[in-house]
Design a protein around this motif. Structure first.
Motif, short mmCIF file in Angstrom:
data_model
loop_
_atom_site.label_atom_id
_atom_site.label_comp_id
_atom_site.label_asym_id
_atom_site.label_seq_id
_atom_site.Cartn_x
_atom_site.Cartn_y
_atom_site.Cartn_z
N ALA A 42 -26.60 10.89 -46.58
CA ALA A 42 -25.27 10.81 -45.98
C ALA A 42 -24.64 9.51 -46.46
N SER A 43 -23.62 9.63 -47.30
CA SER A 43 -22.96 8.44 -47.83
C SER A 43 -22.02 7.86 -46.78
N ALA A 44 -22.02 6.53 -46.67
CA ALA A 44 -21.20 5.85 -45.68
C ALA A 44 -19.79 5.61 -46.22
N ALA A 45 -18.81 5.70 -45.34
CA ALA A 45 -17.43 5.47 -45.76
C ALA A 45 -16.62 4.85 -44.62
N THR A 46 -15.64 4.05 -44.99
CA THR A 46 -14.72 3.46 -44.02
C THR A 46 -13.46 4.31 -43.94
N LYS A 47 -12.67 4.06 -42.93
CA LYS A 47 -11.40 4.79 -42.80
C LYS A 47 -10.50 4.49 -43.99
N ALA A 48 -10.53 3.24 -44.46
CA ALA A 48 -9.69 2.86 -45.61
C ALA A 48 -10.12 3.61 -46.87
N GLN A 49 -11.42 3.80 -47.04
CA GLN A 49 -11.91 4.53 -48.22
C GLN A 49 -11.46 5.98 -48.19
N LEU A 50 -11.52 6.61 -47.02
CA LEU A 50 -11.05 7.99 -46.93
C LEU A 50 -9.55 8.07 -47.22
N LYS A 51 -8.80 7.12 -46.68
CA LYS A 51 -7.36 7.14 -46.87
C LYS A 51 -6.98 6.93 -48.33
N SER A 52 -7.61 5.95 -49.00
CA SER A 52 -7.26 5.65 -50.39
C SER A 52 -7.63 6.79 -51.33
N ARG A 53 -8.61 7.59 -50.96
CA ARG A 53 -9.06 8.70 -51.82
C ARG A 53 -8.55 10.05 -51.32
N LYS A 54 -7.73 10.01 -50.26
CA LYS A 54 -7.13 11.22 -49.69
C LYS A 54 -8.19 12.25 -49.30
N ILE A 55 -9.29 11.73 -48.69
CA ILE A 55 -10.37 12.59 -48.21
C ILE A 55 -10.08 12.97 -46.76
N THR A 56 -10.12 14.25 -46.45
CA THR A 56 -9.86 14.69 -45.08
C THR A 56 -11.16 15.04 -44.37
N VAL A 57 -11.14 14.91 -43.06
CA VAL A 57 -12.32 15.22 -42.25
C VAL A 57 -12.56 16.73 -42.27
N SER A 58 -13.80 17.15 -42.46
CA SER A 58 -14.16 18.57 -42.54
C SER A 58 -14.17 19.21 -41.15
N ARG A 59 -13.86 20.49 -41.12
CA ARG A 59 -13.92 21.25 -39.86
C ARG A 59 -15.18 22.11 -39.79
N THR A 60 -16.10 21.90 -40.71
CA THR A 60 -17.32 22.70 -40.79
C THR A 60 -18.10 22.65 -39.48
N LYS A 61 -18.58 23.82 -39.04
CA LYS A 61 -19.41 23.92 -37.84
C LYS A 61 -20.77 24.53 -38.20
N THR A 62 -21.72 24.37 -37.29
CA THR A 62 -23.06 24.91 -37.52
C THR A 62 -23.00 26.40 -37.85
N ALA A 63 -22.18 27.14 -37.11
CA ALA A 63 -22.07 28.59 -37.33
C ALA A 63 -21.59 28.90 -38.75
N ASP A 64 -20.72 28.03 -39.30
CA ASP A 64 -20.22 28.26 -40.66
C ASP A 64 -21.37 28.15 -41.67
N ILE A 65 -22.25 27.18 -41.46
CA ILE A 65 -23.38 26.98 -42.37
C ILE A 65 -24.36 28.13 -42.25
N TYR A 66 -24.60 28.54 -41.02
CA TYR A 66 -25.61 29.56 -40.77
C TYR A 66 -25.15 30.98 -41.09
N GLN A 67 -23.86 31.15 -41.46
CA GLN A 67 -23.41 32.46 -41.91
C GLN A 67 -24.16 32.89 -43.17
N ASN A 68 -24.61 31.90 -43.93
CA ASN A 68 -25.41 32.17 -45.12
C ASN A 68 -26.88 32.23 -44.68
N PRO A 69 -27.52 33.41 -44.67
CA PRO A 69 -28.89 33.50 -44.16
C PRO A 69 -29.88 32.67 -44.95
N THR A 70 -29.63 32.48 -46.25
CA THR A 70 -30.53 31.65 -47.07
C THR A 70 -30.45 30.20 -46.62
#
Length: 434
Positions: free
Chosen positions: A247-275
Motif C-alpha cells: 500500500a503506497s502512502a500518499a498525502t492530500k497534496a499528492q493526490l491533488k497534484s496528480r488529479k487522483i480521485t478516491v476509489s469507490r471500490t467495495k468488498t462486494a465489487d472485488i468478490y464479484q470475480n470468483p477467482t
C-alpha cells in the motif's frame, strides 16, 4: 499516479532480490542439516535449526526496518518521488545496523518486535526443516522401491535435494516462505510509519503487474482510499501466498497534484470475480500480521512434536526481554476484556477478581506457553501463577500475550492444569525468590 507507484515498485523489486539472497543462504543451512541427518556423519542437534532461525529472524527484521525506512524517507519532503537506497551492497548484519540508525524507532516497540520475531522465526525454521526432511524421505523411499540401493541414493542425495528445491543453486522451496514472511514484515514496518504520520492521509494499492500477478491484485491495483477506511482492514497487503503488493502512502497534496480521485471500490465489487475471491487467502491487518502463528504452521509444529523445542529456544534467546516483561506485567490491572473473557466461560470467576489481581502483582511463577486463539491461529502466552496451596497445587493463573498487552484472561490453577502446561512444552521463565 504512475510516478508515485513506480518509486515504490523499484525498491520493492530490490526487496524481492533480498528475499532471494536469504533463501539461498537458508538452503545451504538446510542442505547441510539434511545431509547430516541422512548420512549420520555429525551428531544431530539444534545447530542448524538455530542458524536457520537466526537468518529468518534477521530477514524479517531487515524487512520490517526497511518498510519503516522507505515510508520515513518518503515523508521527509513535501512531494517526494525519487528514492534511493544502497543497503543491498552490504551484508545482512550491516544492513540491519544501517537501517536501525536511519529510522527513529521506539526502543520498547523494537524489543517486543525482536522477541516476537525470534519466536516466529524459530517456529518457521523448525517446521520448515522437518517438512523438507519429510519431503526428502518420501523421495528417498520412492527411489528405494525402484530398487536403487541405499548407498547409491546417498551418493546422489544432492540430486534429491536439488529436485526438492533446497540447494543454494535451487532454493525454490524456500522462496514462498520468505516471500510471505518478509512481505508481511515489510508491510508491517510500512504501516508502523504510516499510522503515526499525520501527513499521510491516503493509501494506494500497488501491485507488480506481470505474468505472475493474481486476479485479486490486478483488481485491487490503483485502489485509492483514506488510510482510516475499513477497506484496508480487509485488503491491505499481503493478501495471498507470494503476494508482492504494497500500500503506497500518499498525502492530500499528492493526490491533488496528480488529479487522483478516491476509489469507490467495495468488498462486494472485488468478490464479484470468483477467482479474486478464492485468491484472497490472508486477511490480517499488517499491524497484527506478525503477532500470531498461522494455524497450519502451529498444527504442523504440534504434529512434529516441536512445541517444547520452540518455546525452549524462545525462552532462552529472550531472557532479558522476559525479565523486563515480567516486571512490567506485575504492574498490570485487570481490564474489562480480561474479566469478560474469564466470566463468560465461568461466571463464578467473577468473585475471584481480587485474587487474580493479586496473582499479577505477586506471582510465584511464570511460564511461556503456546496459546490458541478464536480464529485458529496461535501465539505465545505468559501464564503467571499465584499458589493458594502450593502443596496441593491450587491457585490462580492469569494469561498474557507474551510480547505485548495486558491481561487476557484468568482462571483457577489446579494440579492437572499445571501438569498440562509442562506436558505441552511450556517453559518456566520466572520463579519468585523465597
Amino acid at each position: 499516479m504512475d510516478d508515485l507507484l513506480l518509486a515504490d515498485a523499484v525498491l520493492l523489486q530490490q526487496m524481492i532480490d533480498l528475499e532471494g539472497q536469504y533463501a539461498r543462504h537458508s538452503a545451504r543451512i538446510l542442505q547441510d542439516e539434511i545431509t547430516a541427518r541422512f548420512t549420520k556423519r555429525t551428531p544431530l542437534g539444534q545447530t542448524h535449526a538455530k542458524g536457520f532461525a537466526q537468518l529468518y529472524a534477521s530477514a524479517m527484521t531487515v524487512a520490517w526496518l526497511y518498510g519503516q525506512y522507505h515510508v520515513y524517507k518518503q515523508s521527509q519532503e513535501p512531494d517526494p518521488i525519487e528514492l534511493s537506497n544502497n543497503m543491498y551492497e552490504v551484508s545482512f548484519g550491516e544492513a540491519e545496523d544501517y537501517l536501525r540508525a536511519q529510522v527513529p524507532i521506539n526502543k520498547d516497540d523494537y524489543a517486543k518486535l525482536e522477541a516476537n520475531l525470534k519466536f516466529r522465526a524459530f517456529t518457521i525454521a523448525k517446521v520448515s526443516q522437518e517438512s523438507v526432511i519429510q519431503k526428502i524421505k518420501g523421495m528417498y523411499q520412492a527411489q528405494l522401491k525402484e530398487s536403487h540401493g541405499a548407498d547409491h541414493l546417498l551418493q546422489n542425495l544432492n540430486q534429491l535435494l536439488d529436485a526438492a528445491g533446497v540447494t543454494e543453486a535451487n532454493p525454490g522451496w524456500l522462496h514462498t516462505h520468505y516471500r510471505n514472511n518478509m512481505m508481511a514484515a515489510y508491510n508491517a514496518g510500512r504501516w508502523a510509519q504510516i499510522e503515526q504520520n499525520e501527513h499521510i492521509e491516503y493509501l494506494i494499492y500497488n501491485a507488480i503487474l506481470d505474468g505472475h500477478t493474481t486476479e485479486l491484485c490486478k483488481k485491487l491495483h490503483g485502489t485509492t482510499k483514506p488510510k482510516s477506511d475499513p477497506f484496508w482492514r480487509t485488503f491491505h497487503p499481503t493478501n495471498h501466498h507470494n503476494c508482492r503488493s504494497i500500500a503506497s502512502a500518499a498525502t492530500k497534496a499528492q493526490l491533488k497534484s496528480r488529479k487522483i480521485t478516491v476509489s469507490r471500490t467495495k468488498t462486494a465489487d472485488i468478490y464479484q470475480n470468483p477467482t479474486a475471491k478464492r485468491e484472497h487467502q490472508f486477511k490480517a491487518h499488517p499491524g497484527a500480521a506478525l503477532k500470531t502463528i498461522p494455524h497450519s504452521l502451529a498444527m504442523r509444529a504440534i504434529q512434529y512434536g516441536l512445541g517444547e523445542a520452540i518455546l525452549k529456544y524462545t525462552a532462552s534467546s529472550n531472557r532479558g526481554f522476559f525479565s523486563t516483561r515480567i516486571t512490567d506485567l506485575s504492574k498490570s490491572k485487570l481490564g474489562k476484556a480480561a474479566i469478560n473473557h474469564a466470566t463468560n466461560r465461568r461466571p463464578e470467576l467473577g468473585e475471584l477478581q481480587d485474587k487474580a489481581q493479586a496473582a499479577i502483582s505477586d506471582a510465584d511463577e511464570a511460564w511461556l506457553a503456546f496459546s490458541p486463539r478464536k480464529n485458529g491461529e496461535f501465539d505465545a502466552s505468559i501464564v503467571v501463577i499465584k499458589w493458594q496451596d502450593e502443596k496441593m497445587k491450587t491457585g490462580m493463573a492469569v494469561g498474557f500475550r507474551a510480547f505485548d498487552g495486558g491481561p487476557r484472561t484468568f482462571y483457577t490453577m489446579t494440579q492437572d492444569n499445571y501438569e498440562g502446561l509442562k506436558r505441552h512444552g511450556a517453559q518456566q521463565i520466572y520463579v519468585k525468590t523465597k
